[in-house]
Structures are given as C-alpha cells and as structure tokens.
Design a protein around this motif. Structure first.
Motif, short mmCIF file in Angstrom:
data_model
loop_
_atom_site.label_atom_id
_atom_site.label_comp_id
_atom_site.label_asym_id
_atom_site.label_seq_id
_atom_site.Cartn_x
_atom_site.Cartn_y
_atom_site.Cartn_z
N VAL A 194 -15.14 103.13 15.93
CA VAL A 194 -13.75 103.56 16.12
C VAL A 194 -13.05 103.56 14.77
CG1 VAL A 194 -11.59 103.13 17.33
CG2 VAL A 194 -13.78 102.48 18.40
N ARG A 195 -12.45 104.68 14.42
CA ARG A 195 -11.67 104.73 13.19
C ARG A 195 -10.26 104.21 13.45
NH1 ARG A 195 -9.30 109.73 9.65
NH2 ARG A 195 -8.72 108.44 7.86
N HIS A 196 -9.63 103.65 12.44
CA HIS A 196 -8.26 103.14 12.57
C HIS A 196 -7.26 104.29 12.76
CE1 HIS A 196 -7.12 104.52 8.54
NE2 HIS A 196 -8.30 104.08 8.14
N GLY A 197 -6.06 103.95 13.18
CA GLY A 197 -4.99 104.94 13.35
C GLY A 197 -4.25 105.21 12.05
N GLU A 198 -3.20 106.03 12.14
CA GLU A 198 -2.44 106.39 10.95
C GLU A 198 -1.84 105.15 10.29
OE1 GLU A 198 1.06 109.57 9.93
OE2 GLU A 198 1.61 107.82 11.13
N VAL A 199 -1.86 105.15 8.97
CA VAL A 199 -1.34 104.04 8.16
C VAL A 199 0.06 104.37 7.67
CG1 VAL A 199 -1.73 102.69 6.06
CG2 VAL A 199 -3.67 103.35 7.51
N HIS A 200 0.91 103.36 7.61
CA HIS A 200 2.24 103.54 7.01
C HIS A 200 2.06 103.67 5.50
CE1 HIS A 200 6.52 103.32 6.46
NE2 HIS A 200 6.39 102.30 5.64
N ASN A 201 2.22 104.88 5.00
CA ASN A 201 1.92 105.18 3.60
C ASN A 201 2.88 106.26 3.10
OD1 ASN A 201 0.65 105.54 1.12
ND2 ASN A 201 -1.07 106.70 1.95
N GLY A 223 -0.65 98.55 6.67
CA GLY A 223 -0.85 98.44 8.10
C GLY A 223 -0.56 99.75 8.80
N LEU A 224 -0.71 99.76 10.11
CA LEU A 224 -0.49 100.97 10.89
C LEU A 224 0.99 101.34 10.94
CD1 LEU A 224 -2.79 100.46 14.02
CD2 LEU A 224 -3.31 101.68 11.89
N SER A 225 1.24 102.63 10.97
CA SER A 225 2.59 103.14 11.25
C SER A 225 2.84 103.02 12.74
CB SER A 225 2.69 104.60 10.81
OG SER A 225 1.80 105.39 11.61
N ASP A 226 4.07 103.35 13.17
CA ASP A 226 4.35 103.37 14.60
C ASP A 226 3.43 104.36 15.30
OD1 ASP A 226 6.34 101.49 14.25
OD2 ASP A 226 7.98 102.96 14.24
N LEU A 227 3.22 105.51 14.67
CA LEU A 227 2.31 106.50 15.24
C LEU A 227 0.88 105.97 15.27
CD1 LEU A 227 1.80 109.38 16.30
CD2 LEU A 227 1.58 110.12 13.91
N GLY A 228 0.50 105.25 14.23
CA GLY A 228 -0.83 104.67 14.17
C GLY A 228 -1.10 103.69 15.29
N HIS A 229 -0.08 102.90 15.65
CA HIS A 229 -0.23 101.98 16.77
C HIS A 229 -0.44 102.76 18.07
CE1 HIS A 229 0.41 98.04 14.98
NE2 HIS A 229 1.36 98.57 14.22
N ARG A 230 0.27 103.86 18.24
CA ARG A 230 0.08 104.70 19.43
C ARG A 230 -1.33 105.30 19.45
NH1 ARG A 230 4.62 108.91 18.84
NH2 ARG A 230 3.59 109.83 20.67
N MET A 231 -1.83 105.67 18.28
CA MET A 231 -3.19 106.20 18.20
C MET A 231 -4.21 105.13 18.61
SD MET A 231 -3.12 108.33 14.65
CE MET A 231 -2.31 109.93 14.51
N ALA A 232 -4.00 103.91 18.13
CA ALA A 232 -4.92 102.82 18.47
C ALA A 232 -4.89 102.54 19.97
CB ALA A 232 -4.54 101.57 17.67
N GLU A 233 -3.72 102.61 20.55
CA GLU A 233 -3.60 102.43 22.00
C GLU A 233 -4.35 103.54 22.74
OE1 GLU A 233 -2.35 100.03 23.74
OE2 GLU A 233 -1.05 98.90 22.37
N ALA A 234 -4.30 104.76 22.18
CA ALA A 234 -5.01 105.88 22.82
C ALA A 234 -6.51 105.67 22.80
CB ALA A 234 -4.64 107.19 22.11
N ALA A 235 -7.03 105.12 21.69
CA ALA A 235 -8.46 104.84 21.61
C ALA A 235 -8.86 103.79 22.64
CB ALA A 235 -8.83 104.38 20.21
N ALA A 236 -8.05 102.75 22.76
CA ALA A 236 -8.33 101.72 23.75
C ALA A 236 -8.29 102.29 25.17
CB ALA A 236 -7.33 100.57 23.61
N ALA A 237 -7.28 103.12 25.44
CA ALA A 237 -7.15 103.72 26.77
C ALA A 237 -8.34 104.61 27.09
CB ALA A 237 -5.85 104.51 26.86
N GLU A 238 -8.86 105.32 26.09
CA GLU A 238 -10.02 106.17 26.30
C GLU A 238 -11.24 105.35 26.71
OE1 GLU A 238 -12.92 109.09 26.47
OE2 GLU A 238 -10.73 109.27 26.56
#
Length: 211
Positions: free
Chosen positions: A9-16, A29-44
């Motif tokens: 699993v690749r990480h989500g978007e980074v705050h950069n 660390g992850l951006s707000d969007l990155g956290h949503r991406m990580a949640e999407a991977a878990a949900a999948e």
C-alpha cells in the motif's frame, strides 16, 4: 503456515506546500486529503473481505499515518520495518526544477540507470523483496499490508515482472494510496492485483515528493 497475500500500500498525499522532494526528510505527514486517501485504502481492503492480520509500515511519518486506518479497521497494531523506507536521494529538501539548474548537482545525474543521485535501484529491490519474504514467512495466517512508498513498490513490481529496474519516473503505475497485491505460488511471488481506491481523490493532488 504462512501469509496468504501481501498488499503493498502506498501512502496518501503529503502536506507539501513548497513542493520539495521530501525523501527521508522528517516532518512530512499526510495532508487532509492524504488522510482521506488512506481511509479509502483501508475501506477497500475491508470491502474486499481481506483478512489482514498484520500491518507493517515504513518508519516515515506519512506511511505510519497511512497505515493507521488499516490497522484500526482490522484491530491490529502498526509494526515498523526500516526496509520499507523511501530511498535516499541527493535532492532531498529541494525543488527538482531548481536543483536541475544548479551545475553543482549535475554530477549526480550522470547515470540515471543506477541511479547516481541516490540509492541504487538494485538495492531498493533487494531490501523490499527480503522484507516481503520475511513478512510472508513470519505470519502464521491471513494477509499482510505493507505500507511503503512509490519507488520501492515499483521496484517490487519490476522485479516480479522481470522488467528493467531503470525507468522513467513519470510512468510508474503506483498512485497515491494504491494497493499492489502479491501472492506466493509455491515457487515465487507473483503480482495478482492492482487497485487505486483513492483515484477519485487524486485529481490535482500534490505528488512530487520523491524521485
């Protein structure tokens, strides 16, 4: 017994906001969007009915944060494996567009097949494959999620398919929070699936952190 499947699993978007090549630089660390991406991977993984019994992540902040939703979804702890880490590179902390214009950096670009600007592709592939083998052998049953970075995951993909490790970084098939699934067929590891559960979130995402 051994693990049945390994999910890379690749990480989500980074705050950069400065759009630097962060590499192994701490504090990204992850951006707000990155956290949503990580949640999407878990949900999948949950939707697939995956039987995740272990979650192992690179030590960097963005991968630890991306591993957390998977671990929570399957009620396991996040383990850490240094071998899953982002490769080091000469351009860490700088913007690539500026770095390429600086003559002092040009010697680091002399051999893109190795590459000369950072950890050799062969070394990345070797450490990742050993980490995968160890996770597979040391897991009594179920499936393992290994949370890592784009280039290490691409090195595994290339190694398993027997294609050259040197490549155009713009053509890697490993989007943010993507899941590359492999299994052991009794003789060797093979790739069996690739999914992009956060695809709808990637439009306009900042993905310039590594080479």
């Amino acid at each position: 017994m051994v693990a049945s499947l390994i999910h890379l699993v690749r990480h989500g978007e980074v705050h950069n906001p400065s759009r630097v090549l962060y590499g192994r630089v701490p504090g990204f660390g992850l951006s707000d969007l990155g956290h949503r991406m990580a949640e999407a991977a878990a949900a999948e993984l949950v939707e697939r009915g995956a039987n995740i019994t272990r979650v192992i992540a690179s030590p960097l902040q963005r991968t630890q944060e991306s591993a957390a939703p998977i671990a929570a979804a399957f009620d396991v702890d996040v383990e850490t494996d240094e071998r899953l880490i982002e490769p080091f590179n000469h351009f860490e902390g700088s913007r690539m567009s500026r770095a390429l214009r600086n003559p002092r950096n040009w010697p680091s670009l002399r051999n893109p097949r190795k590459p000369s600007w950072g950890e050799p592709f062969s070394d990345i592939a070797a450490r990742m494959l050993v980490a995968i083998e160890d996770a597979w052998e040391s897991t009594e049953s179920g499936e393992v999620a290994l949370v890592s970075h784009q280039l290490p995951i691409w090195m595994v993909h290339s190694s398993l398919l027997g294609i050259p490790l040197h490549h155009d970084p713009r053509k890697r098939r490993c989007s943010l929070s993507s899941i590359t699934t492999i299994e052991h067929n009794g003789r060797r590891f093979t790739e069996v699936d690739y999914d992009e559960p956060a695809l709808m979130l990637t439009a306009g995402a900042n993905d310039v952190g590594a080479v």
